[in-house]
Design a protein around this motif. Structure first.
Motif, PDB file in Angstrom:
ATOM      1  N   PHE A  32     -17.988  21.566   8.147  1.00  0.00           N
ATOM      2  CA  PHE A  32     -19.284  21.705   7.490  1.00  0.00           C
ATOM      3  C   PHE A  32     -20.060  22.876   8.051  1.00  0.00           C
ATOM      4  O   PHE A  32     -20.745  23.589   7.322  1.00  0.00           O
ATOM      5  CB  PHE A  32     -20.091  20.408   7.630  1.00  0.00           C
ATOM      6  CG  PHE A  32     -19.757  19.375   6.598  1.00  0.00           C
ATOM      7  CD1 PHE A  32     -20.215  19.511   5.302  1.00  0.00           C
ATOM      8  CD2 PHE A  32     -18.995  18.271   6.925  1.00  0.00           C
ATOM      9  CE1 PHE A  32     -19.908  18.563   4.337  1.00  0.00           C
ATOM     10  CE2 PHE A  32     -18.675  17.323   5.969  1.00  0.00           C
ATOM     11  CZ  PHE A  32     -19.131  17.460   4.667  1.00  0.00           C
ATOM     12  N   MET A  64     -16.122  10.911   7.530  1.00  0.00           N
ATOM     13  CA  MET A  64     -17.570  10.757   7.642  1.00  0.00           C
ATOM     14  C   MET A  64     -17.985   9.288   7.619  1.00  0.00           C
ATOM     15  O   MET A  64     -17.278   8.436   7.088  1.00  0.00           O
ATOM     16  CB  MET A  64     -18.260  11.487   6.492  1.00  0.00           C
ATOM     17  CG  MET A  64     -18.129  12.994   6.528  1.00  0.00           C
ATOM     18  SD  MET A  64     -18.961  13.794   5.126  1.00  0.00           S
ATOM     19  CE  MET A  64     -17.837  13.356   3.808  1.00  0.00           C
ATOM     20  N   TRP A  71     -22.550  11.677   7.963  1.00  0.00           N
ATOM     21  CA  TRP A  71     -22.391  12.270   9.288  1.00  0.00           C
ATOM     22  C   TRP A  71     -20.908  12.465   9.590  1.00  0.00           C
ATOM     23  O   TRP A  71     -20.078  11.643   9.210  1.00  0.00           O
ATOM     24  CB  TRP A  71     -23.000  11.357  10.346  1.00  0.00           C
ATOM     25  CG  TRP A  71     -24.449  11.092  10.159  1.00  0.00           C
ATOM     26  CD1 TRP A  71     -25.003  10.128   9.365  1.00  0.00           C
ATOM     27  CD2 TRP A  71     -25.536  11.802  10.743  1.00  0.00           C
ATOM     28  NE1 TRP A  71     -26.373  10.179   9.426  1.00  0.00           N
ATOM     29  CE2 TRP A  71     -26.731  11.205  10.273  1.00  0.00           C
ATOM     30  CE3 TRP A  71     -25.622  12.883  11.626  1.00  0.00           C
ATOM     31  CZ2 TRP A  71     -27.985  11.653  10.653  1.00  0.00           C
ATOM     32  CZ3 TRP A  71     -26.877  13.327  12.020  1.00  0.00           C
ATOM     33  CH2 TRP A  71     -28.041  12.714  11.527  1.00  0.00           C
ATOM     34  N   PRO A  72     -20.572  13.542  10.292  1.00  0.00           N
ATOM     35  CA  PRO A  72     -19.166  13.749  10.666  1.00  0.00           C
ATOM     36  C   PRO A  72     -18.711  12.709  11.678  1.00  0.00           C
ATOM     37  O   PRO A  72     -19.423  12.404  12.628  1.00  0.00           O
ATOM     38  CB  PRO A  72     -19.167  15.162  11.263  1.00  0.00           C
ATOM     39  CG  PRO A  72     -20.573  15.371  11.743  1.00  0.00           C
ATOM     40  CD  PRO A  72     -21.452  14.636  10.776  1.00  0.00           C
ATOM     41  N   TYR A  82     -24.903  18.825   6.539  1.00  0.00           N
ATOM     42  CA  TYR A  82     -24.171  17.640   6.109  1.00  0.00           C
ATOM     43  C   TYR A  82     -24.778  17.085   4.818  1.00  0.00           C
ATOM     44  O   TYR A  82     -25.968  17.274   4.539  1.00  0.00           O
ATOM     45  CB  TYR A  82     -24.188  16.572   7.205  1.00  0.00           C
ATOM     46  CG  TYR A  82     -23.735  17.098   8.543  1.00  0.00           C
ATOM     47  CD1 TYR A  82     -22.499  17.730   8.678  1.00  0.00           C
ATOM     48  CD2 TYR A  82     -24.552  16.991   9.669  1.00  0.00           C
ATOM     49  CE1 TYR A  82     -22.078  18.229   9.906  1.00  0.00           C
ATOM     50  CE2 TYR A  82     -24.139  17.491  10.899  1.00  0.00           C
ATOM     51  CZ  TYR A  82     -22.906  18.112  11.002  1.00  0.00           C
ATOM     52  OH  TYR A  82     -22.499  18.624  12.210  1.00  0.00           O
TER      53      TYR A  82
END
Length: 263
Positions: free
Chosen positions: A262, A228, A252-253, A109
């Motif tokens: 990713f 995200m 962060w997802p 990420y």
């Protein structure tokens, strides 16, 4: 050729400015610093001269950034005590090591490091997605992350929830400018606020739904939409100007689809 006059800053004026910026009364500051309100008044008007210890105490109570604590010390007639080094200086090895470990450890990420003006200091390879297709002039040093985030020809043109993200970032930038006394941030805020996005309603207010936890960045990336959220970390006990101004932003997802993209 005559000598160039250097305008000296008055300690009292600087102290008053920081006290007012923090919305603290003379009495409240006096109580925290364990002195009389009369003494604070005398310091601000120049009728009393502070000791170096008093300058440090007042700056600590007012949470003055280290860069500006040096200015307070100089204005009071003392030498600055907080060093300022380049990130690449040999003495900063442990700092670079920590930053490199965090950036690498956050892959796959995106993660990046910025300075006090939101200029890019370092990034991991995944952060390159933010610079894909961006005009070359926006990638000239120093690369400004806030400018990349909102410029219509950069991320600003790819954000599907631009109005909400723009409002959040501009509010953060305005507060940082007010709290830090950094004129660069105020100028950057005004620049970004002036960006125009044809066909986009910037007055849309984000009303959180019952299932919302965070406001995500919803970014169009090729034929995908990446969602995200971010976290921001700083060094906990800095006593050096550059280190005190560094921030690590990690992305962060916000959903399984983005995490899978990713990976």
């Amino acid at each position: 050729m005559g000598a160039v006059a250097v305008q000296e800053e008055a300690f009292g004026d600087l102290l008053r400015s920081w006290r007012q910026r923090r919305r603290v009364s003379q009495l409240d500051l006096a109580i925290e610093a364990d002195v009389s309100a009369r003494h604070i008044s005398f310091l601000e008007t120049g009728r009393a001269r502070p000791s170096r210890e008093m300058v440090m105490k007042l700056a600590e109570e007012l949470e003055v950034p280290l860069r500006h604590r040096n200015r307070l010390l100089i204005a009071a007639g003392f030498a600055p005590v907080f060093a300022e080094r380049a990130v690449r200086a040999p003495e900063m090895h442990v700092v670079r090591q920590a930053l490199d470990t965090i950036l690498a450890g956050h892959e796959p990420y995106p993660a990046l490091v910025v300075d006090a003006a939101w200029n890019l200091v370092a990034a991991n390879p995944a952060a390159g997605m933010f610079m894909a297709g961006v005009p070359a002039e926006l990638l000239e040093e120093p690369v400004n992350v806030m400018r990349l985030s909102l410029h219509p020809e950069a991320m600003g043109g790819r954000l599907l929830n631009l109005a909400e993200v723009r409002a959040h970032l501009l509010h953060r930038l305005r507060r940082q400018a007010e709290m830090s006394g950094d004129g660069r941030l105020a100028e950057l805020h005004d620049e970004l606020a002036a960006y125009r996005y044809p066909g986009v309603d910037l007055n849309v207010a984000h009303v959180p739904g019952p299932g919302d936890i965070l406001l995500p960045l919803r970014i169009r990336h090729g034929d995908r939409v990446l969602s995200m959220f971010t976290t921001i970390a700083t060094f906990g006990t800095p006593v050096e100007v550059t280190v005190s101004e560094l921030a690590i932003e990690t992305f962060w997802p916000a959903d399984d689809e983005t995490a899978a993209a990713f990976r």
